[in-house]
Write an enzyme that holds these catalytic residues in place. Structure first.
Site, PDB file in Angstrom:
ATOM      1  N   LYS A 124       7.450 -13.320  -6.115  1.00 25.36           N
ATOM      2  CA  LYS A 124       6.634 -13.153  -7.319  1.00 25.36           C
ATOM      3  C   LYS A 124       6.448 -11.507  -7.267  1.00 25.36           C
ATOM      4  O   LYS A 124       5.450 -11.117  -6.473  1.00 25.36           O
ATOM      5  CB  LYS A 124       5.423 -13.922  -7.246  1.00 25.36           C
ATOM      6  CG  LYS A 124       4.478 -13.780  -8.580  1.00 25.36           C
ATOM      7  CD  LYS A 124       3.633 -12.686  -8.600  1.00 25.36           C
ATOM      8  CE  LYS A 124       2.778 -12.636  -9.883  1.00 25.36           C
ATOM      9  NZ  LYS A 124       2.340 -11.278 -10.313  1.00 25.36           N
TER      10      LYS A 124
ATOM     11  N   GLU B 259      -1.736  -9.585   4.277  1.00 26.56           N
ATOM     12  CA  GLU B 259      -1.718  -8.017   4.389  1.00 26.56           C
ATOM     13  C   GLU B 259      -2.632  -7.692   3.310  1.00 26.56           C
ATOM     14  O   GLU B 259      -2.161  -7.635   2.208  1.00 26.56           O
ATOM     15  CB  GLU B 259      -0.376  -7.333   4.535  1.00 26.56           C
ATOM     16  CG  GLU B 259       0.463  -7.585   5.690  1.00 26.56           C
ATOM     17  CD  GLU B 259      -0.316  -7.390   6.962  1.00 26.56           C
ATOM     18  OE1 GLU B 259      -1.163  -6.722   7.321  1.00 26.56           O
ATOM     19  OE2 GLU B 259       0.234  -8.045   8.247  1.00 26.56           O
TER      20      GLU B 259
ATOM     21  N   CYS C 213      -2.589   1.279   0.968  1.00 22.93           N
ATOM     22  CA  CYS C 213      -3.672   0.357   1.629  1.00 22.93           C
ATOM     23  C   CYS C 213      -4.162   1.144   3.028  1.00 22.93           C
ATOM     24  O   CYS C 213      -5.268   0.836   3.451  1.00 22.93           O
ATOM     25  CB  CYS C 213      -2.895  -1.157   2.307  1.00 22.93           C
ATOM     26  SG  CYS C 213      -1.424  -0.751   3.101  1.00 22.93           S
TER      27      CYS C 213
ATOM     28  N   GLU D 237     -13.342  -0.635  -0.868  1.00 21.15           N
ATOM     29  CA  GLU D 237     -12.079   0.014  -0.965  1.00 21.15           C
ATOM     30  C   GLU D 237     -11.989   0.446  -2.602  1.00 21.15           C
ATOM     31  O   GLU D 237     -12.015  -0.365  -3.411  1.00 21.15           O
ATOM     32  CB  GLU D 237     -10.802  -1.028  -0.743  1.00 21.15           C
ATOM     33  CG  GLU D 237      -9.385  -0.264  -0.887  1.00 21.15           C
ATOM     34  CD  GLU D 237      -8.384  -1.398  -0.675  1.00 21.15           C
ATOM     35  OE1 GLU D 237      -8.422  -2.484  -1.411  1.00 21.15           O
ATOM     36  OE2 GLU D 237      -7.472  -0.911   0.033  1.00 21.15           O
TER      37      GLU D 237
HETATM   38  P1  NAP Z   1      -3.940  -7.958  -5.965  1.00 17.19           P
HETATM   39  O1  NAP Z   1      -4.727  -7.683  -7.224  1.00 17.19           O
HETATM   40  O2  NAP Z   1      -4.633  -8.503  -4.724  1.00 17.19           O
HETATM   41  O3  NAP Z   1      -2.437  -8.418  -6.418  1.00 17.19           O
HETATM   42  C1  NAP Z   1      -1.361  -8.673  -5.261  1.00 17.19           C
HETATM   43  C2  NAP Z   1      -0.499  -9.768  -5.847  1.00 17.19           C
HETATM   44  O4  NAP Z   1      -0.911 -10.919  -6.005  1.00 17.19           O
HETATM   45  C3  NAP Z   1       0.206  -9.415  -7.263  1.00 17.19           C
HETATM   46  O5  NAP Z   1       1.495  -9.740  -7.337  1.00 17.19           O
HETATM   47  C4  NAP Z   1      -0.657 -10.256  -8.099  1.00 17.19           C
HETATM   48  O6  NAP Z   1      -0.378 -10.425  -9.232  1.00 17.19           O
HETATM   49  C5  NAP Z   1      -1.034 -11.576  -7.323  1.00 17.19           C
HETATM   50  N1  NAP Z   1      -2.002 -12.142  -7.633  1.00 17.19           N
HETATM   51  C6  NAP Z   1      -3.051 -11.889  -8.148  1.00 17.19           C
HETATM   52  N2  NAP Z   1      -4.039 -13.080  -8.384  1.00 17.19           N
HETATM   53  C7  NAP Z   1      -3.514 -14.205  -7.847  1.00 17.19           C
HETATM   54  C8  NAP Z   1      -3.714 -15.499  -7.786  1.00 17.19           C
HETATM   55  N3  NAP Z   1      -4.771 -15.836  -7.925  1.00 17.19           N
HETATM   56  N4  NAP Z   1      -2.838 -16.198  -6.836  1.00 17.19           N
HETATM   57  C9  NAP Z   1      -1.572 -15.822  -6.545  1.00 17.19           C
HETATM   58  N5  NAP Z   1      -1.228 -14.493  -6.740  1.00 17.19           N
HETATM   59  C10 NAP Z   1      -1.969 -13.518  -7.336  1.00 17.19           C
HETATM   60  O7  NAP Z   1      -3.278  -6.574  -5.381  1.00 17.19           O
HETATM   61  P2  NAP Z   1      -2.779  -5.174  -6.082  1.00 17.19           P
HETATM   62  O8  NAP Z   1      -3.771  -4.547  -6.862  1.00 17.19           O
HETATM   63  O9  NAP Z   1      -1.456  -5.586  -6.624  1.00 17.19           O
HETATM   64  O10 NAP Z   1      -2.656  -4.229  -4.911  1.00 17.19           O
HETATM   65  C11 NAP Z   1      -3.493  -3.404  -4.288  1.00 17.19           C
HETATM   66  C12 NAP Z   1      -4.186  -4.012  -3.105  1.00 17.19           C
HETATM   67  O11 NAP Z   1      -3.146  -4.442  -2.071  1.00 17.19           O
HETATM   68  C13 NAP Z   1      -5.145  -3.190  -2.356  1.00 17.19           C
HETATM   69  O12 NAP Z   1      -6.362  -3.816  -1.994  1.00 17.19           O
HETATM   70  C14 NAP Z   1      -4.300  -2.571  -1.061  1.00 17.19           C
HETATM   71  O13 NAP Z   1      -5.101  -2.177  -0.112  1.00 17.19           O
HETATM   72  C15 NAP Z   1      -3.456  -3.931  -1.009  1.00 17.19           C
HETATM   73  N6  NAP Z   1      -2.156  -3.539   0.173  1.00 17.19           N
HETATM   74  C16 NAP Z   1      -2.032  -4.059   1.335  1.00 17.19           C
HETATM   75  C17 NAP Z   1      -1.064  -3.697   2.025  1.00 17.19           C
HETATM   76  C18 NAP Z   1      -1.020  -4.074   3.514  1.00 17.19           C
HETATM   77  O14 NAP Z   1      -0.127  -4.101   3.981  1.00 17.19           O
HETATM   78  N7  NAP Z   1      -2.064  -4.363   4.238  1.00 17.19           N
HETATM   79  C19 NAP Z   1      -0.215  -2.834   1.498  1.00 17.19           C
HETATM   80  C20 NAP Z   1      -0.293  -2.382   0.096  1.00 17.19           C
HETATM   81  C21 NAP Z   1      -1.629  -2.840  -0.676  1.00 17.19           C
HETATM   82  P3  NAP Z   1      -0.603  -9.466 -10.553  1.00 17.19           P
HETATM   83  O15 NAP Z   1       0.278  -8.155 -10.263  1.00 17.19           O
HETATM   84  O16 NAP Z   1      -0.112 -10.109 -11.768  1.00 17.19           O
HETATM   85  O17 NAP Z   1      -2.040  -9.336 -10.639  1.00 17.19           O
END
Ligand code: NAP
Ligand code: MG
Length: 467
Positions: free
Chosen positions: A162, A237, A271, A369
């Site tokens: 996804k 992650e 991140c 964050e």
């Molecule tokens: P996010 O809002 O948590 O979304 C991540 C993924 O999950 C997206 O594909 C999102 O879809 C999906 N999603 C959202 N709600 C969901 C649900 N209820 N059930 C299943 N999937 C769902 O994160 P983001 O805004 O894309 O990315 C930024 C965040 O990622 C930051 O907090 C960053 O620190 C973190 N991050 C962590 C790492 C690591 O390796 N530790 C690396 C990169 C980023 P949609 O796109 O449609 O919302």
């Protein structure tokens, strides 16, 4: 993939927001079920292929991603705003990850143990888990899908991926490269669409045996709750709030550059980005002035320009969240040393690299964050105090220390509460052949990259083979 009546959504870019970059499937729960069915059909044949044959496909895909790097990087930049030079680096990294996991096909799996009875072989096997669901964020739109997909595939699983709503095109390039490289139909099934509907359906599907998720802490924890409730294996992650500590004996210029790079490249949408900078009082005023001067020299603007260091935020709502956090930082007593506002007279979602000082320990900026080009400076006199404050958040992704004191470096490696520790380098950046992942709220389950994913993407079975 999608059923004939699947709705679609228009994707806008962050630099010229009025342009529509493409139309993508808003996949429904039925589409997810079709994707899982396809993965189930392909499963046994894929698992039975020798790993080397799977590896050849990854190797071919690596070549294709590398050959197409300019086109993929340009699409990546258009859809999520990462400056083109950084986007190109990410695409080449994806090729390197594919190549690394192709090599996994030639490394040993399982262990032979001494038998306890005569005429017995006692050993462990690693078997594919089955159908795995991968959920990825938009901020590394090709590297993260690759570092989940490549190990999932080489270990013999079939996949439903996804992609993030904000970066579907880049991830589809990866899927196209794998298909063109010879991946059999049904082994990889990509769905685009909303987090709650599309992602939620994948997490809930009873035939999906493992979910690997990268994203924010709240969504990750929700996914963990839902998946584990039905007995599904989960790897997370998540976000970070990464500290950088600078000692008076540090290589000053290197530390300033690391602070800049860590906090502001990719507009802080990493991140591992540096959010908190603890600088020893002896050098604090000089460090602050040098960092502000570096920020003033930053090339901020059009992400398609090869010189650009800091580009736009991914979307209008992301920009509004960051601007609201800056306002809150100011209201809670923080003082802005650089930036602090949207860059005027451009249509793109561009926020100037922003540096605060005098931010209270319990202020929003010190604790939450903020996913943008915003960092805070703090001073300290006692390194014990700096370490305690650096560790004093629920996150635990990355941490950096600048010093020439080897003893202190060793201590930091033991005591920093982070899964990725840098001594004399910035908080960001990670090599592909070593584990990467967070502690505390920032991660869950085996780390990614390097050899760690084998623990997530396989089941270990023990075989007592008696003649
Ligand atoms: P996010 O809002 O948590 O979304 C991540 C993924 O999950 C997206 O594909 C999102 O879809 C999906 N999603 C959202 N709600 C969901 C649900 N209820 N059930 C299943 N999937 C769902 O994160 P983001 O805004 O894309 O990315 C930024 C965040 O990622 C930051 O907090 C960053 O620190 C973190 N991050 C962590 C790492 C690591 O390796 N530790 C690396 C990169 C980023 P949609 O796109 O449609 O919302
Ligand atoms: Mg999000």
């Amino acid at each position: 993939m999608g059923a004939a009546d699947t709705p679609s959504y228009a994707k806008h870019g962050p630099w010229r927001p009025s342009d529509i970059l493409g139309s993508f499937a808003d996949s429904t729960a039925e589409d997810v079920a079709l994707a899982v069915d396809a993965a189930a059909t392909a499963r046994h044949q894929w698992a039975q292929l020798p790993a080397v044959a799977r590896g050849t496909i990854l190797e071919n895909a690596a070549d294709l991603v590398r050959d197409r790097a300019d086109v993929i990087a340009s699409d990546l930049t258009s859809e999520m705003g990462k400056p083109i030079s950084q986007a190109k680096g990410e695409v080449l990294r994806s090729a390197a990850i594919l190549r690394y996991y192709a090599g996994e096909a030639l490394r040993p799996v399982g262990e032979m143990h001494p038998p306890t009875v005569a005429r017995q072989r006692l050993y462990t096997l690693r078997r594919p888990v089955g159908i795995v669901g991968l959920i990825t964020p938009w901020n590394f739109p090709i590297a993260i899908p690759t570092w989940k997909l490549a190990p999932a595939l080489i270990h013999g699983n079939t996949v439903v991926l996804k992609l993030a709503r904000e970066s579907p095109r880049t991830g589809l390039h990866l899927a196209e490269a794998l298909t063109d490289a010879g991946l059999p139909a049904g082994v990889l099934n990509v769905v685009t669409g909303s987090g709650s509907t599309t992602g939620g359906a994948l997490v809930a599907h009873s035939e999906v045996r493992a979910i690997s998720f990268t994203g924010s802490v709240p969504v990750g924890h929700l996914v963990r709750e839902q998946a584990t409730a039905r007995g599904c294996r989960v790897q997370l992650e998540l976000g970070g709030h990464n500290p950088l500590i600078v000692m008076p004996d540090a290589d000053f210029d290197r530390a300033v550059e690391a602070a800049f790079v860590g906090a502001y490249l990719a507009a802080g949408q990493r991140c591992t980005a540096t959010r908190r900078m603890y600088v020893h009082t002896d050098i604090y005023p000089r460090f602050r002035d040098a960092l502000v001067a570096r920020i003033d020299r930053a090339v901020v603007g059009d992400p398609h320009d090869a010189r650009t260091e800091v580009g736009p935020l991914v979307s209008e709502s992301a920009m509004n969240d960051v601007l609201a956090a800056i306002d809150r930082g100011r209201e809670e007593g923080g003082r802005i040393l650089a930036g602090g506002a949207r860059v005027p007279s451009v249509a793109g979602h561009l926020v100037a690299p922003t540096l605060f000082e005098d931010v209270a320990e319990d202020a929003y900026l010190s604790c939450e964050e903020v996913f943008g080009p915003v960092a805070s400076l703090y001073s300290f006199t006692d390194v014990d105090d700096a370490l305690e404050r650096a560790n004093g958040v629920p996150f635990g992704l990355s941490a950096a220390l600048f010093t020439r004191d080897l003893e202190l470096g060793l201590r930091f490696a033991q005591e920093a509460q982070a899964g990725v520790i840098h001594i004399n380098s910035e908080t960001t950046g990670a090599d592909i052949h070593v584990p990467f992942g967070g502690l505390k709220d920032s991660g869950w389950g085996p780390h990614e990259q390097g050899r760690s994913p084998v623990d997530f993407f396989t089941d270990v079975v023990t075989v007592y083979e008696n003649a």
